[in-house]
Design a protein around this motif. Structure first.
Motif: not given
Lengths: 324, 384
Positions: B315-331
């Motif tokens: 998790r990067p620190k000190g950034v404005k736009n930050l979301l977290s989630g889980t990887v569902e699919e990879i192509a």
């Protein structure tokens, strides 16, 4: 995708195998090395063999025999007597055809009448076929129906109807006299004119249908492309539409020309004593003179007169137009 | 999309007449409307195209782009409006009288004529002398590299060769404007990519104005100086490829060109040099590092391209736009991989990552918890 394609390729074989009656037959044929494909080809082959090739051989045989007062009215080609097989081929019938100018002029007149009839049918049929091919969907079917409609009544009946129209006190003369255009009826019956009318009328659908089938396939973007490149509508017709419709013109012309050459009923009913067409000559030889060998020789000669140029033309077309 | 380099990008600014007020447009399309019965195929389109441009009309099927092209070529008559080419009004002029030539989607080569005769067809119609016709035909055959095929019939050519014959036939008349209807649609992908460059080279060599109709956004991006995006008979945005991609003016354009993540939200703070959008969809505030012409509390959409989102396991620190989630699919696409990341709210976010190394060691995989972040200027605020 490929799996599906393979599945559908196998389907026909399987479905044939499932038909209860086809299974034993198919099995027997397969043992002879004949698959379903051979069976399909066999039907037209047998048809042509029985109804075309065998009669042709019979006629060719008769044309080489001698006329006799017998039943049938010719001598057999070969005889088996005392262990000797004697084969007598009589080419006299053909020599007779060549020596008597009657046959020569009858052939010539037949070809002339058939040729001009084909030309007239083309000149009348091409615009009609073009119009039908360019007509909107629903209208197109109605117009095609109208072209085919005459076939629903008997050919003989329609030729007789022309007698009623063309004869001296017929429909045309009545109409022209009643509006005062002519004082005396025009003689149209028993002239070459009536023969032309009859042949063109009868065979016009055979010209229109192949032309239509060709013209309806014409890609309209080709016409747009020609127009875009600077061609007016007449130039577009001459340089694009016409050359691309040559196969249709060719097919339609053959379908009109070939039966027209041998036409018997129309010249017999509408033509006069001067109209000397080969079909009529053949009829006379066969029924009036009871000279079967000469009649057969006329038929064989006609066949060659027709078939050889057609084959040459077809060959020329095949080597020329690989595009269609 | 990200790997697509626009050929026209390197052009110096003076070859951009559309940003120069002193330049006169070469083709003026004024309020053109075309109706087929009740159906409006082209609705009140106005467009200026400049000399030497390679202009792409881009849109899905039935958007009216082909109808517009056919009105330029003269195959369709506009219901209302005017078209002017090089100062000349096109109204009432038949296709063969216009200074345009068309390259058809089906190529429309005359099947009964050789390559040579196909190309010479238009020159003969102009009544040129045989000698000049032959010379121009051989010139253009050299240009499209078909000199060895002059005597062949179109049926004896490959798809790519036919395409070049069609191009040569339209170009040999030296039209003021060349109209190309889906010129590359019938070619396979590899050949299409090569031909794109060839087409641009030929266009630059001859300096003819090209108008290309295409449904293929990659093709439009690669070829054009400018793109006009069409939808439902209207031009929704005109701009250079980069403009269209990076600054889509509407949700339709953002969605149509490339792929995009759209977050619905509401402006909560608005200033001259930043905007904050609250998006319940992602349960986060989006920080936009530049001013946007909008009002506070206005409902907006925030569009961000998948390649502009950075993804990491820590998790990067000190950034404005930050979301977290889980990887569902990879192509795995070879040059890059596309990840579908599911946020806690259920929203799916598309992220692409270049495949910098050949092994897949230490890379992000299925079910990984990841953090997504992006720069304040990476996305676009869409008010329409």
């Amino acid at each position: 995708m490929s799996g599906q394609a393979k599945l559908s390729e196998k389907l026909p074989e399987k479905s044939i195998g499932r038909l209860p009656f086809a299974a034993p037959l198919g099995g027997a044929l397969a043992r002879l090395g004949l698959g379903p494909r051979a069976l399909v080809i066999a039907i037209p082959t047998v048809w042509l063999l029985v109804f075309f090739l065998i009669p042709f051989v019979v006629v060719a045989k008769i044309s080489l025999s001698e006329v006799a007062i017998a039943r049938p009215p010719y001598l057999p080609l070969w005889e088996w007597q005392d262990g000797i097989l004697s084969l007598s081929l009589n080419f006299g019938n053909y020599l007779f055809l060549a020596s008597d100018p009657l046959y020569y002029s009858a052939f010539l007149e037949s070809l002339t009448i058939a040729g001009f009839s084909t030309l007239f049918a083309l000149l009348i049929g091409y615009p009609m076929a073009y119009m039908i091919a360019r007509a909107p969907g629903g209208m197109r079917n109605i117009l095609l129906m109208l072209v085919i409609l005459p076939f629903w009544s008997s050919f003989l009946l329609r030729v007789y109807a022309w007698i009623g129209i063309l004869k001296t006190n017929g429909v045309i003369n009545h109409a022209l006299m009643s509006i005062g255009l002519i004082d005396e009826p025009i003689v149209m019956m028993q002239t070459d004119f009536a023969v032309y009318v009859g042949i063109v009328y009868t065979y016009l659908p055979f010209m229109i249908l192949p032309l239509y089938a060709n013209l309806v396939k014409l890609d309209e973007t080709l016409l747009e492309a020609a127009s875009d490149l600077g061609a007016g509508s007449f130039t577009t017709f001459l340089t694009v539409t016409l050359p691309l419709s040559l196969p249709g013109i060719f097919a339609g012309s053959l379908l009109v020309f070939i039966p027209a050459v041998g036409e018997f009923v129309i010249p017999a009913l509408l033509g006069g004593p001067d109209t000397l067409m080969i079909g009529k000559v053949l009829w006379n030889e066969f029924f009036s003179n009871r000279d079967w060998p000469v009649a057969s020789a006329v038929a064989i000669a006609m066949l060659f007169v027709l078939v050889i140029p057609v084959m040459l033309l077809q060959k020329a077309q095949q080597s020329d137009g690989g595009h269609s | 999309m990200s790997e697509q380099a626009s050929i026209t990008e390197s052009k110096p600014p003076e070859s951009k007449p559309w940003i120069d007020d002193t330049q006169q447009p070469f083709i003026r399309i004024r309020n053109i409307t075309k109706k087929f019965g009740e159906f409006i195929a082209v609705n009140n389109v106005s467009l200026d195209i400049y000399r030497g441009e390679l202009f792409c009309l881009l849109g899905g099927s039935g958007c009216g782009k082909s109808t517009l092209l056919r009105m330029l070529s003269g195959f369709e008559t506009p219901t209302s409006g005017a078209i002017e080419i090089d100062g000349q009004d096109m109204a009432g002029l038949a296709p063969h009288a216009r200074p345009t030539n068309m390259m058809f989607q089906s190529y429309a080569l005359f099947p009964h004529m050789s390559v040579e005769k196909n190309i010479a067809y238009g020159l003969h119609r102009d009544g040129l002398k045989r000698k000049e016709v032959n010379q121009r035909v051989s010139e253009i055959l050299t240009l499209v590299q078909l000199s060895d095929f002059a005597k062949r019939k179109p049926s004896q050519l490959s798809g790519g060769q036919r395409q070049r014959v069609a191009l040569a036939r339209a170009l040999v008349k030296k039209p003021k404007v060349l109209l190309l209807d889906e010129p590359l649609a019938a070619l396979d992908k590899k050949l299409r990519e090569e031909t794109q460059f060839e087409l641009v080279n030929i266009q630059e060599t001859l300096g003819v104005t090209f108008i290309v109709v295409t449904h293929d956004q990659e093709e439009a991006m690669t070829l054009s100086t400018r793109i006009g995006v069409m939808n439902a008979g209207e031009i929704v945005q005109i701009g250079e490829p980069r403009e269209i991609y990076e600054y889509p003016g509407s949700r339709f354009v953002a969605d149509f060109i490339g792929s995009v993540n759209v977050f619905e939200g509401q402006v909560t703070e608005e200033d001259t040099d930043f905007v904050i959008i609250r998006s319940p969809e992602i349960k986060a505030d989006i920080f936009v590092s530049h001013g946007v012409s909008c009002t506070s509390n206005q409902k907006v959409a925030y569009a961000i391209r998948p390649e502009k989102i950075r993804m990491s396991l820590e998790r990067p620190k000190g950034v404005k736009n930050l979301l977290s989630g889980t990887v569902e699919e990879i192509a795995y696409m070879g040059n890059l991989s596309v990840y579908q990341v599911k946020l806690a709210t259920g929203k799916i976010v598309r992220v692409t990552q270049p495949n910098l190394v050949r092994t897949d060691q230490n890379s992000i995989t299925w079910e990984d918890e990841v953090s997504l972040t992006w720069d304040g200027a990476a996305g676009v605020v869409l008010t329409s």
